[in-house]
Design a protein around this motif. Sequence first.
Motif, PDB file in Angstrom:
ATOM      1  N   ILE A   3     -17.313 -33.483 -22.630  1.00  0.00           N
ATOM      2  CA  ILE A   3     -16.399 -33.540 -23.491  1.00  0.00           C
ATOM      3  C   ILE A   3     -15.245 -32.432 -24.199  1.00  0.00           C
ATOM      4  CG2 ILE A   3     -15.773 -35.317 -24.994  1.00  0.00           C
ATOM      5  CD1 ILE A   3     -17.707 -37.751 -24.630  1.00  0.00           C
ATOM      6  N   LEU A   4     -14.227 -32.475 -23.587  1.00  0.00           N
ATOM      7  CA  LEU A   4     -13.464 -31.500 -24.387  1.00  0.00           C
ATOM      8  C   LEU A   4     -12.545 -32.025 -26.237  1.00  0.00           C
ATOM      9  CD1 LEU A   4     -12.073 -28.595 -25.192  1.00  0.00           C
ATOM     10  CD2 LEU A   4     -10.520 -29.904 -23.827  1.00  0.00           C
ATOM     11  N   LEU A   5     -13.035 -32.279 -26.984  1.00  0.00           N
ATOM     12  CA  LEU A   5     -13.101 -33.129 -28.113  1.00  0.00           C
ATOM     13  C   LEU A   5     -11.255 -31.976 -28.352  1.00  0.00           C
ATOM     14  CD1 LEU A   5     -12.458 -35.026 -30.888  1.00  0.00           C
ATOM     15  CD2 LEU A   5     -14.577 -33.214 -31.252  1.00  0.00           C
ATOM     16  N   VAL A   6     -10.648 -32.587 -28.925  1.00  0.00           N
ATOM     17  CA  VAL A   6      -9.240 -31.851 -29.182  1.00  0.00           C
ATOM     18  C   VAL A   6      -8.266 -32.505 -30.721  1.00  0.00           C
ATOM     19  CG1 VAL A   6      -6.993 -30.862 -28.680  1.00  0.00           C
ATOM     20  CG2 VAL A   6      -8.665 -32.000 -27.140  1.00  0.00           C
ATOM     21  N   GLU A   7      -9.044 -31.986 -31.418  1.00  0.00           N
ATOM     22  CA  GLU A   7      -9.206 -32.732 -33.017  1.00  0.00           C
ATOM     23  C   GLU A   7      -8.890 -30.954 -34.138  1.00  0.00           C
ATOM     24  OE1 GLU A   7      -8.565 -34.380 -36.064  1.00  0.00           O
ATOM     25  OE2 GLU A   7      -9.539 -36.063 -34.568  1.00  0.00           O
ATOM     26  N   GLY A  33      -3.282 -27.511 -29.013  1.00  0.00           N
ATOM     27  CA  GLY A  33      -3.456 -28.179 -27.624  1.00  0.00           C
ATOM     28  C   GLY A  33      -2.853 -27.277 -26.519  1.00  0.00           C
ATOM     29  N   SER A  34      -2.584 -25.855 -26.994  1.00  0.00           N
ATOM     30  CA  SER A  34      -2.186 -24.928 -25.774  1.00  0.00           C
ATOM     31  C   SER A  34      -4.177 -24.699 -25.438  1.00  0.00           C
ATOM     32  CB  SER A  34      -1.932 -23.423 -27.028  1.00  0.00           C
ATOM     33  OG  SER A  34      -2.446 -23.333 -27.720  1.00  0.00           O
ATOM     34  N   SER A  35      -4.625 -24.867 -26.234  1.00  0.00           N
ATOM     35  CA  SER A  35      -6.188 -23.758 -25.970  1.00  0.00           C
ATOM     36  C   SER A  35      -6.728 -25.243 -25.280  1.00  0.00           C
ATOM     37  CB  SER A  35      -6.772 -24.130 -27.124  1.00  0.00           C
ATOM     38  OG  SER A  35      -6.927 -22.730 -27.773  1.00  0.00           O
ATOM     39  N   ALA A  36      -6.340 -26.076 -25.319  1.00  0.00           N
ATOM     40  CA  ALA A  36      -6.827 -27.298 -24.751  1.00  0.00           C
ATOM     41  C   ALA A  36      -6.483 -27.196 -23.573  1.00  0.00           C
ATOM     42  CB  ALA A  36      -6.544 -28.944 -25.192  1.00  0.00           C
ATOM     43  N   ILE A  37      -4.740 -27.349 -23.177  1.00  0.00           N
ATOM     44  CA  ILE A  37      -4.488 -26.816 -22.212  1.00  0.00           C
ATOM     45  C   ILE A  37      -5.378 -25.703 -20.998  1.00  0.00           C
ATOM     46  CG2 ILE A  37      -2.319 -26.346 -20.025  1.00  0.00           C
ATOM     47  CD1 ILE A  37      -1.211 -27.963 -23.082  1.00  0.00           C
ATOM     48  N   THR A  38      -5.529 -24.960 -21.924  1.00  0.00           N
ATOM     49  CA  THR A  38      -6.002 -23.309 -21.061  1.00  0.00           C
ATOM     50  C   THR A  38      -7.444 -24.552 -20.778  1.00  0.00           C
ATOM     51  OG1 THR A  38      -4.791 -22.270 -21.785  1.00  0.00           O
ATOM     52  CG2 THR A  38      -6.933 -20.931 -21.443  1.00  0.00           C
ATOM     53  N   SER A  39      -8.318 -25.336 -21.443  1.00  0.00           N
ATOM     54  CA  SER A  39      -9.957 -25.524 -20.953  1.00  0.00           C
ATOM     55  C   SER A  39      -9.408 -26.093 -20.091  1.00  0.00           C
ATOM     56  CB  SER A  39     -10.214 -25.540 -21.998  1.00  0.00           C
ATOM     57  OG  SER A  39     -11.581 -26.181 -21.635  1.00  0.00           O
ATOM     58  N   ALA A  41      -7.066 -26.872 -17.253  1.00  0.00           N
ATOM     59  CA  ALA A  41      -7.286 -25.839 -16.832  1.00  0.00           C
ATOM     60  C   ALA A  41      -8.190 -25.376 -16.028  1.00  0.00           C
ATOM     61  CB  ALA A  41      -5.445 -25.103 -16.718  1.00  0.00           C
ATOM     62  N   ALA A  42      -8.796 -24.665 -16.398  1.00  0.00           N
ATOM     63  CA  ALA A  42      -9.890 -23.741 -16.126  1.00  0.00           C
ATOM     64  C   ALA A  42     -10.986 -24.750 -15.548  1.00  0.00           C
ATOM     65  CB  ALA A  42     -10.910 -22.622 -17.198  1.00  0.00           C
ATOM     66  N   GLY A  43     -11.092 -26.190 -16.069  1.00  0.00           N
ATOM     67  CA  GLY A  43     -11.880 -26.734 -15.280  1.00  0.00           C
ATOM     68  C   GLY A  43     -13.410 -27.168 -16.040  1.00  0.00           C
ATOM     69  N   ASP A  44     -13.372 -27.611 -17.237  1.00  0.00           N
ATOM     70  CA  ASP A  44     -13.965 -26.837 -18.046  1.00  0.00           C
ATOM     71  C   ASP A  44     -14.895 -28.476 -18.732  1.00  0.00           C
ATOM     72  OD1 ASP A  44     -14.353 -24.232 -18.208  1.00  0.00           O
ATOM     73  OD2 ASP A  44     -13.494 -24.006 -20.124  1.00  0.00           O
ATOM     74  N   CYS A  45     -14.439 -29.283 -18.907  1.00  0.00           N
ATOM     75  CA  CYS A  45     -14.757 -30.788 -18.523  1.00  0.00           C
ATOM     76  C   CYS A  45     -14.455 -31.629 -18.020  1.00  0.00           C
ATOM     77  CB  CYS A  45     -13.734 -31.754 -20.055  1.00  0.00           C
ATOM     78  SG  CYS A  45     -12.135 -30.653 -19.915  1.00  0.00           S
ATOM     79  N   ASP A  46     -15.144 -32.514 -18.013  1.00  0.00           N
ATOM     80  CA  ASP A  46     -15.195 -34.280 -17.464  1.00  0.00           C
ATOM     81  C   ASP A  46     -14.496 -35.155 -18.159  1.00  0.00           C
ATOM     82  OD1 ASP A  46     -17.353 -33.200 -15.786  1.00  0.00           O
ATOM     83  OD2 ASP A  46     -19.005 -33.475 -16.818  1.00  0.00           O
ATOM     84  N   MET A  47     -13.915 -34.890 -19.165  1.00  0.00           N
ATOM     85  CA  MET A  47     -12.899 -35.905 -20.026  1.00  0.00           C
ATOM     86  C   MET A  47     -12.898 -35.540 -21.054  1.00  0.00           C
ATOM     87  SD  MET A  47     -14.515 -39.350 -21.950  1.00  0.00           S
ATOM     88  CE  MET A  47     -12.908 -39.179 -22.435  1.00  0.00           C
ATOM     89  N   VAL A  48     -11.098 -35.853 -21.973  1.00  0.00           N
ATOM     90  CA  VAL A  48     -11.285 -35.483 -23.155  1.00  0.00           C
ATOM     91  C   VAL A  48     -10.619 -36.497 -23.974  1.00  0.00           C
ATOM     92  CG1 VAL A  48      -9.454 -33.982 -24.016  1.00  0.00           C
ATOM     93  CG2 VAL A  48      -9.508 -33.578 -21.764  1.00  0.00           C
ATOM     94  N   ILE A  49     -11.371 -36.598 -24.877  1.00  0.00           N
ATOM     95  CA  ILE A  49     -10.867 -36.935 -26.614  1.00  0.00           C
ATOM     96  C   ILE A  49      -9.632 -36.602 -27.254  1.00  0.00           C
ATOM     97  CG2 ILE A  49     -11.403 -37.640 -28.484  1.00  0.00           C
ATOM     98  CD1 ILE A  49     -14.434 -37.900 -27.489  1.00  0.00           C
ATOM     99  N   LEU A  50      -8.325 -36.901 -27.262  1.00  0.00           N
ATOM    100  CA  LEU A  50      -7.716 -35.846 -27.743  1.00  0.00           C
ATOM    101  C   LEU A  50      -6.783 -36.710 -29.122  1.00  0.00           C
ATOM    102  CD1 LEU A  50      -5.476 -33.776 -26.819  1.00  0.00           C
ATOM    103  CD2 LEU A  50      -3.750 -36.171 -25.956  1.00  0.00           C
ATOM    104  N   ASP A  51      -6.240 -35.912 -30.085  1.00  0.00           N
ATOM    105  CA  ASP A  51      -5.985 -36.793 -31.660  1.00  0.00           C
ATOM    106  C   ASP A  51      -3.979 -35.744 -30.833  1.00  0.00           C
ATOM    107  OD1 ASP A  51      -5.237 -37.110 -33.610  1.00  0.00           O
ATOM    108  OD2 ASP A  51      -5.551 -34.910 -35.017  1.00  0.00           O
ATOM    109  N   LYS A  64       0.820 -34.542 -20.970  1.00  0.00           N
ATOM    110  CA  LYS A  64       1.930 -35.380 -19.782  1.00  0.00           C
ATOM    111  C   LYS A  64       1.741 -33.946 -19.295  1.00  0.00           C
ATOM    112  CE  LYS A  64       6.954 -34.902 -19.719  1.00  0.00           C
ATOM    113  NZ  LYS A  64       6.961 -33.790 -18.202  1.00  0.00           N
ATOM    114  N   SER A  65       1.098 -32.779 -20.073  1.00  0.00           N
ATOM    115  CA  SER A  65       0.959 -31.434 -19.177  1.00  0.00           C
ATOM    116  C   SER A  65       0.170 -31.915 -17.908  1.00  0.00           C
ATOM    117  CB  SER A  65       0.418 -29.879 -20.238  1.00  0.00           C
ATOM    118  OG  SER A  65       0.014 -28.778 -19.489  1.00  0.00           O
ATOM    119  N   VAL A  66      -1.286 -32.617 -18.730  1.00  0.00           N
ATOM    120  CA  VAL A  66      -2.223 -32.898 -17.776  1.00  0.00           C
ATOM    121  C   VAL A  66      -1.620 -33.508 -16.672  1.00  0.00           C
ATOM    122  CG1 VAL A  66      -4.105 -33.626 -17.493  1.00  0.00           C
ATOM    123  CG2 VAL A  66      -3.857 -32.582 -19.107  1.00  0.00           C
ATOM    124  N   ARG A  67      -1.329 -34.429 -16.903  1.00  0.00           N
ATOM    125  CA  ARG A  67      -0.721 -35.497 -15.833  1.00  0.00           C
ATOM    126  C   ARG A  67       0.616 -35.026 -14.309  1.00  0.00           C
ATOM    127  NH1 ARG A  67      -4.822 -36.950 -16.465  1.00  0.00           N
ATOM    128  NH2 ARG A  67      -5.235 -38.499 -17.592  1.00  0.00           N
TER     129      ARG A  67
END
Length: 219
Positions: A3-7, A33-39, A41-51, A64-67
């Motif tokens: 899980i990528l936790l963006v908080e 958010g910029s770090s999250a988008i980079t991660s 894109a690199a395929g570093d996670c199976d899902m995201v918990i997003l603040d 929106k960037s992901v979708r």
Amino acid sequence: MRILLVEDDLQLAEGLKQSLNREGFIINHAVKGSSAITSIAAGDCDMVILDLGLPDMDGMQVLKSVRDKKCHLPVLILTARDSIDEKVRGLDTGADDYIIKPFDMKELLARLRVIERRLGTAEQSIISVGNVTVDIASHSVSVDNTQVELSKKDYIVLRALMENAGRVVSKDKLESRVYEWGEEIASNAIEVRIHHLRRKLPEGFIKTIHGVGYTIQKS
């Protein structure tokens, strides 16, 4: 599941990491958010918990960037924004779920289990191959109905192999399931985990495919 936790609330993020680690999840943490988008894109996670209230951009921009990239990665929004309009906006933008802070940890874990089942990483709570059984709900392992004690990391490796029974899982893939960002990994870390497991499982249960990875044959 990774899980990528963006908080950006560091105290909350640390508490979440500890709670989710205890449930067997591997957590990588991004503040911006910029770090999250980079991660992502690199395929570093199976899902995201997003603040949504991030220091460099609105979390909706991350979603929106992901979708926009046609990425189907599950995204669970975890935010203090509690209006119906914000919730509808988040779901319409592509979030898979929306939880309002403050929240109950039991509810968050239940929502994550739903996403796991949807991903196919936990289609059922019991996985059995031969006489070896993994109970995902209780994080327990048994051989011939006798419980086997495993460390957390050994359990994660076995679960990954059991979920992929009949397929070869690479060493790199196992490392990404077991270790978080910045965690020091010895070159033989996975080999050590496999050695621990082989001592407690039936002989020949885990097979090495030299130069490729490891596999458990379907019974």
